[in-house]
Scaffold this motif. Structure first.
Motif, PDB file in Angstrom:
ATOM      1  N   MET A   1      66.606 -12.956  24.435  1.00  0.00           N
ATOM      2  CA  MET A   1      65.608 -12.013  23.925  1.00  0.00           C
ATOM      3  C   MET A   1      66.069 -10.584  24.212  1.00  0.00           C
ATOM      4  O   MET A   1      66.538 -10.267  25.295  1.00  0.00           O
ATOM      5  CB  MET A   1      64.241 -12.265  24.596  1.00  0.00           C
ATOM      6  CG  MET A   1      63.128 -11.363  24.071  1.00  0.00           C
ATOM      7  SD  MET A   1      61.537 -11.794  24.819  1.00  0.00           S
ATOM      8  CE  MET A   1      60.490 -10.557  24.082  1.00  0.00           C
ATOM      9  N   ASN A   2      65.988  -9.711  23.227  1.00  0.00           N
ATOM     10  CA  ASN A   2      66.403  -8.328  23.388  1.00  0.00           C
ATOM     11  C   ASN A   2      65.467  -7.582  24.329  1.00  0.00           C
ATOM     12  O   ASN A   2      64.267  -7.840  24.372  1.00  0.00           O
ATOM     13  CB  ASN A   2      66.435  -7.627  22.029  1.00  0.00           C
ATOM     14  CG  ASN A   2      67.495  -8.221  21.113  1.00  0.00           C
ATOM     15  OD1 ASN A   2      68.509  -8.723  21.584  1.00  0.00           O
ATOM     16  ND2 ASN A   2      67.254  -8.159  19.815  1.00  0.00           N
ATOM     17  N   SER A   3      66.050  -6.614  25.070  1.00  0.00           N
ATOM     18  CA  SER A   3      65.240  -5.799  25.971  1.00  0.00           C
ATOM     19  C   SER A   3      64.352  -4.871  25.169  1.00  0.00           C
ATOM     20  O   SER A   3      64.733  -4.391  24.094  1.00  0.00           O
ATOM     21  CB  SER A   3      66.150  -4.982  26.891  1.00  0.00           C
ATOM     22  OG  SER A   3      66.963  -5.832  27.678  1.00  0.00           O
ATOM     23  N   ALA A   4      63.162  -4.606  25.709  1.00  0.00           N
ATOM     24  CA  ALA A   4      62.257  -3.661  25.054  1.00  0.00           C
ATOM     25  C   ALA A   4      62.862  -2.261  25.106  1.00  0.00           C
ATOM     26  O   ALA A   4      63.507  -1.872  26.078  1.00  0.00           O
ATOM     27  CB  ALA A   4      60.894  -3.680  25.739  1.00  0.00           C
ATOM     28  N   LYS A   5      62.637  -1.498  24.043  1.00  0.00           N
ATOM     29  CA  LYS A   5      63.192  -0.156  23.947  1.00  0.00           C
ATOM     30  C   LYS A   5      62.107   0.887  24.248  1.00  0.00           C
ATOM     31  O   LYS A   5      61.039   0.862  23.626  1.00  0.00           O
ATOM     32  CB  LYS A   5      63.757   0.086  22.550  1.00  0.00           C
ATOM     33  CG  LYS A   5      64.945  -0.805  22.200  1.00  0.00           C
ATOM     34  CD  LYS A   5      65.451  -0.475  20.796  1.00  0.00           C
ATOM     35  CE  LYS A   5      66.693  -1.279  20.459  1.00  0.00           C
ATOM     36  NZ  LYS A   5      67.215  -0.935  19.112  1.00  0.00           N
ATOM     37  N   ILE A   6      62.421   1.774  25.186  1.00  0.00           N
ATOM     38  CA  ILE A   6      61.474   2.821  25.579  1.00  0.00           C
ATOM     39  C   ILE A   6      62.114   4.181  25.278  1.00  0.00           C
ATOM     40  O   ILE A   6      63.212   4.478  25.765  1.00  0.00           O
ATOM     41  CB  ILE A   6      61.121   2.751  27.080  1.00  0.00           C
ATOM     42  CG1 ILE A   6      60.802   1.307  27.512  1.00  0.00           C
ATOM     43  CG2 ILE A   6      59.980   3.698  27.399  1.00  0.00           C
ATOM     44  CD1 ILE A   6      59.587   0.727  26.858  1.00  0.00           C
ATOM     45  N   LEU A   7      61.414   4.990  24.477  1.00  0.00           N
ATOM     46  CA  LEU A   7      61.874   6.349  24.201  1.00  0.00           C
ATOM     47  C   LEU A   7      61.092   7.311  25.092  1.00  0.00           C
ATOM     48  O   LEU A   7      59.857   7.339  25.043  1.00  0.00           O
ATOM     49  CB  LEU A   7      61.655   6.704  22.732  1.00  0.00           C
ATOM     50  CG  LEU A   7      62.003   8.143  22.312  1.00  0.00           C
ATOM     51  CD1 LEU A   7      63.488   8.427  22.565  1.00  0.00           C
ATOM     52  CD2 LEU A   7      61.652   8.391  20.852  1.00  0.00           C
ATOM     53  N   ILE A   8      61.818   8.086  25.890  1.00  0.00           N
ATOM     54  CA  ILE A   8      61.191   9.038  26.808  1.00  0.00           C
ATOM     55  C   ILE A   8      61.413  10.444  26.247  1.00  0.00           C
ATOM     56  O   ILE A   8      62.552  10.869  26.038  1.00  0.00           O
ATOM     57  CB  ILE A   8      61.804   8.926  28.216  1.00  0.00           C
ATOM     58  CG1 ILE A   8      61.615   7.496  28.748  1.00  0.00           C
ATOM     59  CG2 ILE A   8      61.185   9.939  29.167  1.00  0.00           C
ATOM     60  CD1 ILE A   8      62.451   7.184  29.971  1.00  0.00           C
ATOM     61  N   VAL A   9      60.310  11.143  25.986  1.00  0.00           N
ATOM     62  CA  VAL A   9      60.378  12.482  25.398  1.00  0.00           C
ATOM     63  C   VAL A   9      59.869  13.477  26.438  1.00  0.00           C
ATOM     64  O   VAL A   9      58.685  13.467  26.793  1.00  0.00           O
ATOM     65  CB  VAL A   9      59.542  12.570  24.102  1.00  0.00           C
ATOM     66  CG1 VAL A   9      59.768  13.923  23.426  1.00  0.00           C
ATOM     67  CG2 VAL A   9      59.882  11.423  23.159  1.00  0.00           C
ATOM     68  N   ASP A  10      60.755  14.338  26.919  1.00  0.00           N
ATOM     69  CA  ASP A  10      60.397  15.289  27.977  1.00  0.00           C
ATOM     70  C   ASP A  10      61.421  16.422  27.962  1.00  0.00           C
ATOM     71  O   ASP A  10      62.627  16.168  27.853  1.00  0.00           O
ATOM     72  CB  ASP A  10      60.377  14.593  29.344  1.00  0.00           C
ATOM     73  CG  ASP A  10      59.595  15.388  30.382  1.00  0.00           C
ATOM     74  OD1 ASP A  10      59.854  16.602  30.504  1.00  0.00           O
ATOM     75  OD2 ASP A  10      58.740  14.790  31.062  1.00  0.00           O
ATOM     76  N   ASP A  11      60.933  17.660  28.076  1.00  0.00           N
ATOM     77  CA  ASP A  11      61.858  18.799  28.058  1.00  0.00           C
ATOM     78  C   ASP A  11      62.560  19.003  29.404  1.00  0.00           C
ATOM     79  O   ASP A  11      63.465  19.828  29.510  1.00  0.00           O
ATOM     80  CB  ASP A  11      61.129  20.074  27.637  1.00  0.00           C
ATOM     81  CG  ASP A  11      60.023  20.453  28.601  1.00  0.00           C
ATOM     82  OD1 ASP A  11      59.216  19.566  28.924  1.00  0.00           O
ATOM     83  OD2 ASP A  11      59.958  21.633  29.025  1.00  0.00           O
ATOM     84  N   GLU A  12      62.155  18.267  30.440  1.00  0.00           N
ATOM     85  CA  GLU A  12      62.763  18.367  31.767  1.00  0.00           C
ATOM     86  C   GLU A  12      63.631  17.132  32.024  1.00  0.00           C
ATOM     87  O   GLU A  12      63.112  16.021  32.216  1.00  0.00           O
ATOM     88  CB  GLU A  12      61.694  18.467  32.852  1.00  0.00           C
ATOM     89  CG  GLU A  12      60.924  19.777  32.851  1.00  0.00           C
ATOM     90  CD  GLU A  12      61.789  20.948  33.311  1.00  0.00           C
ATOM     91  OE1 GLU A  12      62.818  20.701  33.982  1.00  0.00           O
ATOM     92  OE2 GLU A  12      61.452  22.101  32.985  1.00  0.00           O
ATOM     93  N   PRO A  13      64.949  17.259  32.038  1.00  0.00           N
ATOM     94  CA  PRO A  13      65.834  16.098  32.266  1.00  0.00           C
ATOM     95  C   PRO A  13      65.569  15.399  33.588  1.00  0.00           C
ATOM     96  O   PRO A  13      65.748  14.180  33.694  1.00  0.00           O
ATOM     97  CB  PRO A  13      67.236  16.720  32.243  1.00  0.00           C
ATOM     98  CG  PRO A  13      67.087  17.989  31.454  1.00  0.00           C
ATOM     99  CD  PRO A  13      65.712  18.499  31.764  1.00  0.00           C
ATOM    100  N   ASN A  14      65.133  16.147  34.610  1.00  0.00           N
ATOM    101  CA  ASN A  14      64.863  15.523  35.906  1.00  0.00           C
ATOM    102  C   ASN A  14      63.761  14.473  35.811  1.00  0.00           C
ATOM    103  O   ASN A  14      63.782  13.466  36.530  1.00  0.00           O
ATOM    104  CB  ASN A  14      64.483  16.584  36.943  1.00  0.00           C
ATOM    105  CG  ASN A  14      65.671  17.461  37.314  1.00  0.00           C
ATOM    106  OD1 ASN A  14      66.824  17.061  37.158  1.00  0.00           O
ATOM    107  ND2 ASN A  14      65.392  18.656  37.818  1.00  0.00           N
TER     108      ASN A  14
END
Length: 363
Positions: A1-14
Motif C-alpha cells: 500500500m502506498n504511503s499517504a501524501k501530506i503537503l505542508i504549506v508554510d512560509d517558515e522552513p523551520n
C-alpha cells in the motif's frame, strides 16, 4: 500500500522541519511549499491526500489558498487542516468558512497533529472508496447501455423478416379472421420497428454521433401531409382532427425524416389518449421574432398532464397519467425532446382547458 501524501504549506522552513520530525514514525510521504502560489503549483505534481496549511503567510494567505483549492472540482475533495497561531474564535471561524476541514493551533503537539491527520486521511479514504464505487457503477451502466444498443441494432433484421413475411401472408387467400390476425402482426411489427429506430436515434444523440440531414422545406405543406396521414386513424376512433396551418408559404430548414417522427409521435399520443367524439387540434404559427421560425400546438382532450409530471414527462422512461389499456413505455416524448433540441428548439406541455394537454414545439 502506498504511503499517504501530506503537503505542508508554510512560509517558515523551520516549521516544516518540526512537522517532519513529529510525523517521522508515520512513514508519510511529505512535500513542502513555501507559499500559497507554490502550493497551488504543487498540487497536480504531488496530488496530496491531506494538506497542512499555514494561515498567516505573506501575499496569499492560507484562507485565500484554501478557497482556491476548494473552488476547484479537481482538488476540492482533499482535506485541509489549517495551522494557525491565531486563537480567537473569529479567526478560527474564518478558516472554516474558507473551506478548511479542520484546524490546529501552533505550537501543536505531535500526538494532536498525528490524530488530526489520521482523521483527515479517514475522510479521504472514504471519498476514494465512494469514487471508486461510482466509477465502477458508471462502467457497468455504460456497458449495459452499449449492450442494449447492440441488441436493439440486431433486432432490426428479425423485425424486417417478420414484416416481409406478414406482407406476403396478406396477399394469400385467407379467411377474414386470419387476415385480421395477420394485419395485427404487421401493425405490431411496424410499431416495434419504429421503437427500435427511435432507440437507435436516441443512442446516437446521447453519444453525439447523430448528424442531421437538413433540407429546406415548405413547412405548411409538410404539416398538412402529416395531419392528412392521421385522418383515417382519428376517424376510426371517432375523433375530429382539426388542422390550422397558415396558407402562406414558410421555408424552414430541418431534418424532415426525424422531425416528421416527432410530429407522428405527438399526434399519435394525442389521438391515443383522447376519448371518442373528442377533438385533436394541430395548429401552426409563424412568429415574427427572429429566434423562432415555427411554433406548433398539438392539443387533445385526454386526461392531461399534471403540473408535477410536466417537469419530468420528457425524461426517458417517464410516463404521464397511466391509462388502462394503453401501452406506455416512456420513450416517445424523450425522443421528441432530443430531436427538437438538436434542431435548436424547445418542447413543453401546458394544460388545455377544460380538459387535456397542449404540446408546444418551437424551432
Amino acid at each position: 500500500m502506498n504511503s499517504a501524501k501530506i503537503l505542508i504549506v508554510d512560509d517558515e522552513p523551520n516549521n516544516f522541519d518540526v512537522i517532519e520530525a513529529q510525523l517521522l514514525e508515520e512513514k508519510y510521504e511529505l512535500s513542502y511549499a513555501s507559499s500559497g502560489i507554490k502550493a497551488l503549483q504543487r498540487l497536480p505534481l504531488f496530488k496530496p491526500d491531506v494538506i497542512l496549511l499555514d494561515v498567516m503567510m505573506p501575499g496569499m494567505d492560507g484562507v485565500e489558498v484554501c478557497q482556491k483549492i476548494k473552488s476547484d472540482p479537481q482538488w476540492s475533495h482533499i482535506p485541509i487542516v489549517a495551522v494557525t497561531a491565531l486563537n480567537s474564535k473569529q479567526d478560527m471561524a474564518r478558516c472554516l468558512e474558507g473551506g478548511a476541514d479542520d484546524f490546529i493551533s501552533k505550537p501543536a503537539s505531535s500526538i494532536e497533529l498525528r490524530a488530526r491527520i489520521r482523521s483527515m486521511l479517514r475522510i479521504k479514504q472514504q471519498y476514494d472508496t465512494l469514487q471508486q464505487q461510482r466509477d465502477t457503477l458508471a462502467d457497468i451502466l455504460r456497458l449495459r447501455e452499449e449492450m442494449s444498443h447492440m441488441i436493439v441494432h440486431d433486432l432490426r433484421n428479425p423485425i424486417a423478416c417478420i414484416l416481409f413475411a406478414g406482407e406476403l401472408l396478406k396477399e394469400d387467400s385467407l379467411s377474414e379472421l386470419s387476415q385480421k390476425k395477420v394485419q395485427r402482426i404487421v401493425n405490431c411489427g411496424y410499431r416495434l420497428q419504429s421503437l427500435t429506430n427511435d432507440l437507435l436515434v436516441m443512442a446516437k444523440l446521447e453519444s453525439g454521433n447523430l448528424i442531421l440531414t437538413q433540407k429546406t422545406i415548405d413547412f405548411g405543406q409538410f404539416s398538412e401531409q402529416t395531419v392528412f396521414d392521421f385522418e383515417t386513424i382519428a376517424t376510426q376512433k371517432k375523433i375530429r382532427l382539426i388542422s390550422e396551418v397558415p396558407s402562406t408559404q414558410k421555408q424552414v430548414n430541418l431534418d424532415p425524416n426525424l422531425f416528421r417522427r416527432v410530429l407522428d409521435n405527438l399526434l399519435s399520443n394525442a389521438i391515443k389518449f383522447s376519448p371518442h367524439n373528442s377533438v385533436v387540434r394541430f395548429r401552426v404559427e409563424y412568429p415574427e421574432q427572429e429566434s423562432i421560425q415555427v411554433r406548433i400546438y398539438i392539443s387533445d382532450q385526454g386526461p392531461g398532464v399534471s403540473k408535477e409530471l410536466q417537469n419530468v414527462i420528457f425524461k426517458k422512461y417517464a410516463v404521464g397519467t397511466v391509462v388502462e389499456g394503453i401501452e406506455q413505455i416512456g420513450l416517445g416524448l424523450a425522443f421528441c425532446k432530443m430531436i427538437v433540441e438538436t434542431h435548436g428548439g424547445q418542447i413543453f406541455v401546458e394544460d388545455h382547458p377544460p380538459k387535456g394537454a397542449t404540446f408546444i414545439l418551437e424551432i
